[in-house]
Design an enzyme around this catalytic site. Structure first.
Site, short mmCIF file in Angstrom:
data_model
loop_
_atom_site.label_atom_id
_atom_site.label_comp_id
_atom_site.label_asym_id
_atom_site.label_seq_id
_atom_site.Cartn_x
_atom_site.Cartn_y
_atom_site.Cartn_z
CG ASP A 170 -9.71 -49.28 83.61
OD1 ASP A 170 -10.46 -48.39 84.06
OD2 ASP A 170 -8.80 -49.08 82.79
CG ASP A 193 -13.02 -54.50 82.06
OD1 ASP A 193 -13.72 -53.61 81.54
OD2 ASP A 193 -11.79 -54.59 81.90
CG LEU A 223 -19.50 -25.48 58.36
CD1 LEU A 223 -18.48 -25.63 59.47
CD2 LEU A 223 -20.61 -24.54 58.79
CD GLU A 237 -19.28 -24.11 67.68
OE1 GLU A 237 -19.36 -25.28 67.32
OE2 GLU A 237 -20.23 -23.47 68.22
CE LYS A 251 -14.47 -27.10 58.98
NZ LYS A 251 -13.93 -28.40 58.62
CD GLU A 300 -16.29 -33.65 62.49
OE1 GLU A 300 -17.47 -33.21 62.43
OE2 GLU A 300 -15.52 -33.68 61.51
CE LYS A 311 -21.41 -24.33 64.55
NZ LYS A 311 -21.44 -25.46 65.46
CB CYS A 345 8.75 -50.66 33.97
SG CYS A 345 8.59 -51.29 35.66
CB CYS A 348 10.75 -55.01 34.53
SG CYS A 348 9.28 -54.31 33.77
P1 AMP Z 1 -16.20 -29.04 55.48
O1 AMP Z 1 -16.26 -30.56 55.52
O2 AMP Z 1 -14.81 -28.51 55.33
O3 AMP Z 1 -17.22 -28.45 54.58
O4 AMP Z 1 -16.62 -28.57 56.94
C1 AMP Z 1 -17.87 -28.86 57.44
C2 AMP Z 1 -17.72 -29.91 58.51
O5 AMP Z 1 -16.99 -29.44 59.61
C3 AMP Z 1 -19.02 -30.30 59.11
O6 AMP Z 1 -19.70 -31.23 58.33
C4 AMP Z 1 -18.59 -30.89 60.42
O7 AMP Z 1 -18.40 -32.28 60.26
C5 AMP Z 1 -17.24 -30.28 60.69
N1 AMP Z 1 -17.14 -29.56 61.98
C6 AMP Z 1 -16.14 -29.74 62.86
N2 AMP Z 1 -16.29 -28.97 63.94
C7 AMP Z 1 -17.43 -28.27 63.78
C8 AMP Z 1 -18.13 -27.31 64.57
N3 AMP Z 1 -17.66 -26.89 65.74
N4 AMP Z 1 -19.30 -26.83 64.08
C9 AMP Z 1 -19.77 -27.24 62.88
N5 AMP Z 1 -19.15 -28.14 62.08
C10 AMP Z 1 -18.00 -28.65 62.51
ZN ZN Z 2 7.76 -53.29 35.17
#
Ligand code: AMP
Ligand code: ZN
Length: 715
Positions: A31, A35, A81, A110, A112, A169, A284, A402, A405
């Site tokens: 590192d 740097d 989604l 995949e 999420k 993400e 997907k 409250c 107080c």
């Molecule tokens: P939601 O916010 O619950 O509607 O979920 C949609 C969001 O999931 C998307 O906008 C992405 O930011 C997120 N996301 C995370 N992982 C994935 C993935 N593998 N494929 C697509 N979207 C993803």
């Molecule tokens: Zn108070």
């Protein structure tokens, strides 16, 4: 080697080492050496600006320049989604896809990732833009912040399309999240509730140097563009990885729904071992052609679905409901539960939001409550197990007085919240105002965190902001320190007034993250952790002394007059110059100041009609604080821009945006947010949004640069 060659060599090497480190986890150099190379490159780049390159690895370091974010339209909208929680719904989704297409589908399963979404544009292999999701149609341009994220390639290698977009993400890994919160706790700053809030807050910081220090991660999960490598989403991501992207590595191409279910069951457990937060699985349709055929609804693609993991849930007995009072007097109920294990932590408290939420749950003391964490660190009560209800349990009734107080509470009209009107006699409100006063954007007094303020207040050293300046070293050193805010009563201050705080301090919980590390309540007797040392006392006194140089506009803002935010404070000070003029200003006079409306004018008059406030101001004045605008600020006032409306856009190099705004105001001009027929000039820096440019030319508004502007006011 000449300079240019040396710079190119360093850039190449740094890109390569970065890759080795972040993509392959096989660093070749230490590192330290990294740097050193980086520092050499930075020095050369400063010395030889003609070799400037936006894709240089030095961009990773960030800069201190403050920039407001420009909004840019997404080329393809960023949708969400549709969510499911059951396997039946997953089967339905797949069946529907197959029926619509009338053919087999492959499915890509995949993880999420639970962060904040980002869209990256690459042109000719260079990262040219990074946008947040925003409202889906347009997002904030956070490119300079994203450049600091080491797993985002600035330059691609291989056979990439000329122009395309990568979606993914931005995440703050758990380890970083814990480190950051530990650091914030030590500095008595509010904690982040969860990594998602921390990531999105960090991404929107104005200072990319701080962003660089936070070690965000990016995981990419979708490629978009006219000329993609192939028809398989899964394959495209594999190829993207060879260009330098960090794509989700735990992805599986499935031929059957059962394979998808295997993937789900495996990750439901295994995700707990991942370095980053996840909240479900995304499924997907793999073929891009099929995706296009299936298309979109208004809100989400028809070719993808999210299966959300069940939030972990526990059951525990409600022992008591306690109430916290914040700086503006708002009262928030908190459920105190028997300790229960939930997603790896012990939960003792859960938020109850407000009276309506309590009534909706029909909550009784002794109830067995369902507690969930979901994506949040702050647990909430989602229901009551009525079969277990003790018939003698008392119904929870929101307090009428409250808790601190005992003043009768009042309800904010049209809202669910109650507040304590005893502004000057209610401890958490008094402490909250002092916290506001010392806060960074106000007086910026170091060393006076909430715990210290609490200690001074509970020991009778201070009762309002003006007392701070009369503290003596002896007093401070004989004042016992409290162990931590969470141990003192009324300690869980609700952060309600976040508009003036830095973006990152916001979280959607409204609890300011204080629930993130619930601490056991201890008896008062062992609440003390020694005394303030001489060094601490000296530091505090020095910081207070430094505050005497803080300019009047910030002192005025720090007073905490309701509705008087930073900008308004500045405008009032610019116009009335000193505290005497402000104190005796009439309603009409105040209303004559730009942007001051009824609410603000009334609030100021009310503030100064209270003798207690006059006394505070006099005491502060006696202590030597600034109560008059600096003479040079008045002297530099001109009317050169009188009657002219400006819109500032883009990024500047000679002064910051805020400085330009000040200059416009100092010269009698006006800043406005958006371009309209009334706009006289657009002061444009680099990267001005194309939409704005177009609008400007449509309306025939002259666009001037920094030099033009400086000439205008210096003539
Ligand atoms: P939601 O916010 O619950 O509607 O979920 C949609 C969001 O999931 C998307 O906008 C992405 O930011 C997120 N996301 C995370 N992982 C994935 C993935 N593998 N494929 C697509 N979207 C993803
Ligand atoms: Zn108070």
């Amino acid at each position: 080697m000449n300079v240019k060659e040396r710079i190119e060599y360093l850039r190449r090497e740094l890109h390569r080492h970065n890759d080795l480190y972040y993509k392959n986890s096989t660093p070749e150099i230490s590192d330290y050496d990294y740097d050193m190379m980086m520092r050499e490159l930075q020095d050369l780049e400063i010395q030889y600006p003609e070799f400037y390159d936006i894709s240089s690895p030095s961009m990773r370091v960030g800069s201190d320049i403050n920039k407001a974010f420009i909004q840019v339209a997404h080329k393809y909208p960023m949708l969400s989604l549709s969510n499911t929680y059951t396997k039946e719904e997953v089967i339905d989704f797949v069946t529907k896809c197959r029926n619509t297409l009338n053919e087999e589908v492959y499915l890509c399963a995949e993880l999420k990732y639970d962060g904040t979404s980002i869209s990256l544009t690459y042109e000719n292999g260079k990262l040219t833009r990074a946008l947040t999701r925003g409202d889906g149609e347009k997002g904030d341009d956070v490119t300079s912040n994203v450049r600091t994220i080491k797993s985002v390639p600035l330059l691609l290698k291989g056979d990439y399309p000329k122009e395309f977009e990568m979606r993914g993400e931005i995440l703050l890994p758990w380890r970083e999240f814990d480190r950051l919160n530990a650091e914030r706790e030590a500095q008595e700053e509010p904690l982040f509730a969860n990594p998602r809030n921390a990531a999105s807050g960090t991404l929107k910081l104005q200072n990319s140097k701080i962003v660089a220090s936070r070690k965000l991660e990016a995981i990419l999960y979708y490629m978009l563009g006219g000329k993609l490598p192939g028809d398989s989403h899964f394959e495209n991501l594999r190829v993207a990885s060879s260009w330098g992207f960090h794509v989700g590595e735990h992805t599986r191409l499935c031929k059957t729904v059962d394979e998808v279910f295997d993937f789900i069951s495996y990750w439901d457990e295994e995700r707990k071992n991942l370095p980053v937060a996840t909240d479900g699985i995304v499924i997907k349709v793999d073929s891009i052609r099929q995706q296009q055929e299936l298309g979109f609804t208004a809100k989400s693609p028809r070719w993808a679905i999210a299966y959300k993991f069940q939030a972990e849930r526990a059951e525990s007995i409600l022992r008591e409901v306690t109430y916290q009072v914040g700086r503006t007097g708002i009262v928030t109920p908190v459920a105190n539960l028997d300790p229960v294990q939930l997603s790896g932590t012990i939960v003792r408290r859960a938020s109850l939001y407000n009276e309506d939420a309590i009534n909706a749950l029909d909550l009784h003391i002794g109830d067995s409550c369902y507690v969930e964490k979901g994506g949040e660190i702050i647990p909430k009560i989602v229901g009551v197990n009525k079969y277990k209800r003790d018939p003698n349990g008392e119904k929870v009734i929101f307090i009428k007085n409250c808790p601190v107080c005992n003043t009768p509470l009042e309800r904010i009209e049209g809202e669910a919240a109650y507040f304590c009107p005893n502004k000057y006699g209610c401890a958490p409100q008094i402490k909250g105002r002092i916290e506001h006063f010392v806060f960074r954007r106000a007086m910026n007094i170091d060393g006076l965190g909430p715990e210290t303020i609490d200690a001074f207040f509970s020991n009778g050293l201070i009762n309002d902001i003006s007392d701070l300046f009369y503290l003596t070293k002896k007093q401070i050193m004989s004042c016992p320190r409290l162990k931590s805010a969470a141990d003192a009563d009324q300690s869980l201050n609700v952060v309600e007034d976040i508009e003036t705080k830095e973006m990152v301090e916001q979280d959607d919980s409204g609890f300011g993250g204080l629930f993130a590390t619930p601490k056991p309540k201890k008896g008062k007797e062992n609440n003390v952790k020694g005394y303030f040392t001489e060094k601490l006392a000296d530091n505090i006194l020095k910081a207070l002394d430094d505050a005497k140089d803080v300019p009047f506009e910030r002192v005025f803002f720090a007073l905490g007059i309701r509705f008087v935010g930073e900008t308004i404070a500045k405008k009032i000070v610019m116009s009335l110059h000193n505290i005497n003029n402000i104190m005796k200003a009439s309603y009409d006079e105040l209303m004559g100041i730009e942007d001051v409306g009824t609410r603000i004018a009334q609030s100021i008059i009310e503030y100064f009609s209270d003798e207690r406030n006059i006394a505070i101001v006099e005491k502060l004045r006696g202590a030597g604080l600034q109560f008059e605008i600096a003479a040079d600020k008045i002297a530099s006032r001109t009317e050169k821009l009188k009657g002219l409306n400006f819109v500032i856009s883009g990024v500047f190099s000679l002064h910051t945006r805020d400085e330009y705004k000040d200059m416009i105001e100092l010269n009698g001009g006006k800043n406005t947010g958006s371009i309209s027929a009334k706009t006289n000039y657009i002061l444009a820096g680099d990267n001005m949004g194309p939409a704005k440019l177009e609008k400007a030319s449509k309306l025939n508004i002259p666009v001037i640069n920094e030099d033009d502007f400086l000439k205008m006011i210096n003539e």
